[in-house]
Scaffold this active site. Structure first.
Site, PDB file in Angstrom:
ATOM      1  N   CYS A 108       0.919  -1.706  -0.057  1.00  0.00           N
ATOM      2  CA  CYS A 108      -0.214  -0.113   0.245  1.00  0.00           C
ATOM      3  C   CYS A 108       0.963   1.151   0.451  1.00  0.00           C
ATOM      4  O   CYS A 108       1.809   1.459   0.918  1.00  0.00           O
ATOM      5  CB  CYS A 108      -1.067  -0.056   1.104  1.00  0.00           C
ATOM      6  SG  CYS A 108      -2.066   1.574   1.372  1.00  0.00           S
ATOM      7  N   LYS A 147       1.487  -9.721  -0.744  1.00  0.00           N
ATOM      8  CA  LYS A 147       1.267  -8.803  -1.777  1.00  0.00           C
ATOM      9  C   LYS A 147       2.280  -7.895  -1.618  1.00  0.00           C
ATOM     10  O   LYS A 147       2.120  -6.944  -0.570  1.00  0.00           O
ATOM     11  CB  LYS A 147      -0.373  -8.364  -1.872  1.00  0.00           C
ATOM     12  CG  LYS A 147       0.049  -7.891  -3.203  1.00  0.00           C
ATOM     13  CD  LYS A 147      -1.668  -7.532  -3.463  1.00  0.00           C
ATOM     14  CE  LYS A 147      -2.085  -6.754  -5.083  1.00  0.00           C
ATOM     15  NZ  LYS A 147      -1.983  -4.792  -4.333  1.00  0.00           N
ATOM     16  N   HIS A 176       3.313  -6.817  -7.542  1.00  0.00           N
ATOM     17  CA  HIS A 176       3.459  -5.722  -8.091  1.00  0.00           C
ATOM     18  C   HIS A 176       4.621  -5.261  -8.857  1.00  0.00           C
ATOM     19  O   HIS A 176       5.215  -4.223  -7.697  1.00  0.00           O
ATOM     20  CB  HIS A 176       2.131  -4.480  -7.547  1.00  0.00           C
ATOM     21  CG  HIS A 176       1.891  -3.358  -7.977  1.00  0.00           C
ATOM     22  ND1 HIS A 176       1.039  -2.376  -7.415  1.00  0.00           N
ATOM     23  CD2 HIS A 176       1.840  -3.196  -9.854  1.00  0.00           C
ATOM     24  CE1 HIS A 176       0.855  -0.969  -8.115  1.00  0.00           C
ATOM     25  NE2 HIS A 176       1.137  -1.687  -9.885  1.00  0.00           N
ATOM     26  N   ASN A 207       1.742  -8.803 -11.694  1.00  0.00           N
ATOM     27  CA  ASN A 207       0.313  -7.350 -10.635  1.00  0.00           C
ATOM     28  C   ASN A 207       0.768  -6.661 -11.708  1.00  0.00           C
ATOM     29  O   ASN A 207       1.929  -5.934 -11.187  1.00  0.00           O
ATOM     30  CB  ASN A 207      -0.030  -7.889  -9.689  1.00  0.00           C
ATOM     31  CG  ASN A 207      -1.226  -6.767  -9.372  1.00  0.00           C
ATOM     32  OD1 ASN A 207      -1.106  -6.121  -8.354  1.00  0.00           O
ATOM     33  ND2 ASN A 207      -1.964  -6.513 -10.148  1.00  0.00           N
ATOM     34  N   GLY A 208      -0.365  -5.821 -12.366  1.00  0.00           N
ATOM     35  CA  GLY A 208       0.157  -4.318 -12.318  1.00  0.00           C
ATOM     36  C   GLY A 208      -0.441  -3.854 -14.288  1.00  0.00           C
ATOM     37  O   GLY A 208       0.664  -5.503 -15.275  1.00  0.00           O
ATOM     38  N   ASP A 209      -1.140  -3.533 -14.615  1.00  0.00           N
ATOM     39  CA  ASP A 209      -1.399  -3.061 -15.762  1.00  0.00           C
ATOM     40  C   ASP A 209      -1.981  -4.543 -16.960  1.00  0.00           C
ATOM     41  O   ASP A 209      -1.235  -4.109 -17.679  1.00  0.00           O
ATOM     42  CB  ASP A 209       0.084  -2.316 -16.323  1.00  0.00           C
ATOM     43  CG  ASP A 209      -0.043  -1.118 -16.155  1.00  0.00           C
ATOM     44  OD1 ASP A 209      -1.408  -0.790 -15.423  1.00  0.00           O
ATOM     45  OD2 ASP A 209       1.314  -0.916 -16.304  1.00  0.00           O
ATOM     46  N   ALA A 231      -6.564  -5.710 -11.129  1.00  0.00           N
ATOM     47  CA  ALA A 231      -6.903  -5.339 -10.079  1.00  0.00           C
ATOM     48  C   ALA A 231      -7.800  -3.629 -11.674  1.00  0.00           C
ATOM     49  O   ALA A 231      -8.726  -4.585 -12.041  1.00  0.00           O
ATOM     50  CB  ALA A 231      -6.362  -4.438  -8.990  1.00  0.00           C
ATOM     51  N   ARG A 232      -6.954  -3.193 -11.018  1.00  0.00           N
ATOM     52  CA  ARG A 232      -8.271  -2.379 -12.517  1.00  0.00           C
ATOM     53  C   ARG A 232      -8.818  -2.744 -13.256  1.00  0.00           C
ATOM     54  O   ARG A 232      -9.668  -1.889 -14.054  1.00  0.00           O
ATOM     55  CB  ARG A 232      -7.660  -0.244 -12.677  1.00  0.00           C
ATOM     56  CG  ARG A 232      -7.151   0.154 -11.137  1.00  0.00           C
ATOM     57  CD  ARG A 232      -5.816   0.746 -11.522  1.00  0.00           C
ATOM     58  NE  ARG A 232      -4.765   0.215 -12.463  1.00  0.00           N
ATOM     59  CZ  ARG A 232      -3.339   1.138 -12.491  1.00  0.00           C
ATOM     60  NH1 ARG A 232      -3.538   2.034 -13.351  1.00  0.00           N
ATOM     61  NH2 ARG A 232      -2.597   0.466 -13.090  1.00  0.00           N
TER      62      ARG A 232
HETATM   63  C1  LIG Z   1      -9.326   1.249  -5.836  1.00  0.00           C
HETATM   64  C2  LIG Z   1      -7.993   0.560  -5.439  1.00  0.00           C
HETATM   65  C3  LIG Z   1      -7.548   0.399  -4.373  1.00  0.00           C
HETATM   66  C4  LIG Z   1      -6.816  -1.058  -3.523  1.00  0.00           C
HETATM   67  N1  LIG Z   1      -6.980  -1.875  -2.556  1.00  0.00           N
HETATM   68  C5  LIG Z   1      -6.158  -2.240  -2.357  1.00  0.00           C
HETATM   69  C6  LIG Z   1      -5.670  -3.407  -1.013  1.00  0.00           C
HETATM   70  O1  LIG Z   1      -6.794  -3.211  -0.428  1.00  0.00           O
HETATM   71  N2  LIG Z   1      -5.061  -3.693  -1.309  1.00  0.00           N
HETATM   72  C7  LIG Z   1      -4.042  -4.132  -2.321  1.00  0.00           C
HETATM   73  O2  LIG Z   1      -2.904  -4.486  -1.569  1.00  0.00           O
HETATM   74  N3  LIG Z   1      -4.028  -3.617  -2.609  1.00  0.00           N
HETATM   75  C8  LIG Z   1      -4.936  -2.615  -3.589  1.00  0.00           C
HETATM   76  N4  LIG Z   1      -4.441  -1.818  -4.753  1.00  0.00           N
HETATM   77  C9  LIG Z   1      -3.761  -1.875  -5.253  1.00  0.00           C
HETATM   78  C10 LIG Z   1      -3.775  -3.703  -6.461  1.00  0.00           C
HETATM   79  O3  LIG Z   1      -4.182  -4.108  -6.085  1.00  0.00           O
HETATM   80  C11 LIG Z   1      -2.881  -3.576  -7.296  1.00  0.00           C
HETATM   81  O4  LIG Z   1      -2.214  -4.533  -6.327  1.00  0.00           O
HETATM   82  C12 LIG Z   1      -2.777  -2.019  -8.540  1.00  0.00           C
HETATM   83  O5  LIG Z   1      -4.056  -1.259  -8.646  1.00  0.00           O
HETATM   84  C13 LIG Z   1      -2.029  -2.540  -9.683  1.00  0.00           C
HETATM   85  O6  LIG Z   1      -3.063  -3.989 -10.218  1.00  0.00           O
HETATM   86  P1  LIG Z   1      -3.687  -2.877 -11.320  1.00  0.00           P
HETATM   87  O7  LIG Z   1      -2.775  -2.520 -12.594  1.00  0.00           O
HETATM   88  O8  LIG Z   1      -4.401  -4.445 -12.264  1.00  0.00           O
HETATM   89  O9  LIG Z   1      -4.261  -2.066 -11.458  1.00  0.00           O
HETATM   90  C14 LIG Z   1      -5.692  -0.708  -4.688  1.00  0.00           C
HETATM   91  C15 LIG Z   1      -6.499  -0.784  -6.335  1.00  0.00           C
HETATM   92  C16 LIG Z   1      -7.201   0.557  -6.120  1.00  0.00           C
HETATM   93  C17 LIG Z   1      -6.987   0.884  -7.820  1.00  0.00           C
END
Ligand SMILES: Cc1cc2nc3c(=O)[nH]c(=O)nc-3n(C[C@H](O)[C@H](O)[C@H](O)COP(=O)(O)O)c2cc1C
Length: 322
Positions: A108, A147, A176, A207-209, A231-232
């Protein structure tokens, strides 16, 4: 605690997202898109004094979902801690409630969290992190995963952090591909995921993008990771796991609109079954809709209308008119 079976190669994990992946959201996903292999709660902050009442822990995972064994088996209960927090007590409490999978948040980036020594800032002192991990491992016999970002300011200790997690009994690591200082400003660096795969004895989740089905294929192929977390991209298309498993690469705007409607129809009914207020329904629906229109031509006006809607019925009438 019963032993969970190993995570199969190529599994897809719906990422933890604070403010999004609560019980209503996960119930919607489980119902509409069972193709997701694994899910996660968003993080629960370990208290800096005392302990949470049992009810609070159960509510975080979800009261109804806590009653379903197979859901507990496929959902990581994520905790966010720091050296000052009462970690051992909370780990014991989560274990006593029979949640078989705990994930430790070491990524985080938010200032509020890192200035209190939590999330990604735990990567700044690997010696202290080792002690923390030992304490958690000693008190949790279920599946323990972590993570991680690739570092805090830089990636100098990335390999050491992966080795440390291996040494301390972490059973799977989600990487990530960004440092904390990168926030989301640069593209995720998948080469670090590949690096982790090379040095880790335990499975690495990339993880990531990951924004589309071909990104999932690419992530697995280019990094050699064992599983992929989204995630996103999973907010843009909560059905991405289904598309991946059905081999659907492209979809038209029309198809996406129908899927968006289906998603929100179900999500609304889950939230309403919790007797949520109109205001709460509007707020949650807006948060969840943030990425859903991405990439659809001329969708800016719709997106703006959704974000500006003043009531839940307004929001949902726009969804119905898609
Ligand atoms: C709105 C939001 C809330 C998130 N909350 C958490 C969380 O509670 N715990 C965590 O490990 N990562 C959290 N993340 C990070 C995501 O799990 C992920 O690692 C990060 O967005 C990269 O992945 P992506 O490119 O697929 O979005 C959050 C991301 C977003 C966008």
């Amino acid at each position: 605690m019963h032993k969970l079976s190993p995570v199969p190669y190529g599994s897809l994990v719906f990422a933890p997202m604070e403010g999004i992946t609560d019980e209503a959201f996960r119930k919607t996903i489980l119902k509409l898109y069972p193709e997701w292999d694994y899910l996660a709660t968003d993080f629960l902050r370990v208290p800096s004094a005392g302990r949470y009442p049992t009810k609070h822990l159960i509510r975080h995972f979800g009261k109804e979902l806590s009653e379903i064994g197979w859901v507990k088996d496929k959902t990581m209960f994520q905790i966010l801690t720091s050296h000052r927090a009462f970690t051992i007590q909370m780990v014991k409490d989560v274990a006593d409630l029979g949640y078989p999978w705990m994930d430790i948040n070491l990524g985080c980036p938010s200032n509020t969290v890192t200035k209190n020594g939590g999330g990604s800032s735990l990567l700044l002192d690997l010696g202290a992190l080792r002690t923390l991990l030992k304490n958690i491992r000693d008190n949790f016999s279920g599946r323990l995963t972590a993570k991680i970002r690739t570092g805090f300011h830089n990636t100098l200790e990335f390999e050491d952090s992966i080795k440390l997690l291996n040494d301390e009994g972490i059973e799977m690591i989600t990487v990530h591909g960004r440092t904390r200082d990168m926030m989301y400003k640069v593209p995720a660096e998948w080469n670090y995921i590949e690096k982790a795969v090379k040095i880790s004895q335990v499975p690495i989740v990339g993880n990531g993008d990951v924004w589309c089905v071909s990104d999932i294929h690419r992530m697995l192929k280019e990094t050699g990771c064992h599983a992929v977390m989204v995630a996103r991209g999973a907010l843009k298309a909560p059905w991405i796991a289904q598309s991946y498993k059905q081999g659907v690469i492209e979809e038209t705007a029309e198809e996406r609109f129908r899927k968006i409607q289906k998603f929100f129809f179900e999500y609304r009914s889950e939230l309403e079954s919790e007797n949520i207020t109109d205001r709460g329904l509007l707020k949650q629906s807006k948060s969840v809709s943030r990425f859903m229109l991405d990439g659809i031509q001329n969708s800016e006006i719709i997106r703006r209308k959704l974000l500006l809607s003043q009531t839940a019925p307004d929001f949902y009438s726009i969804i119905e008119s898609l």
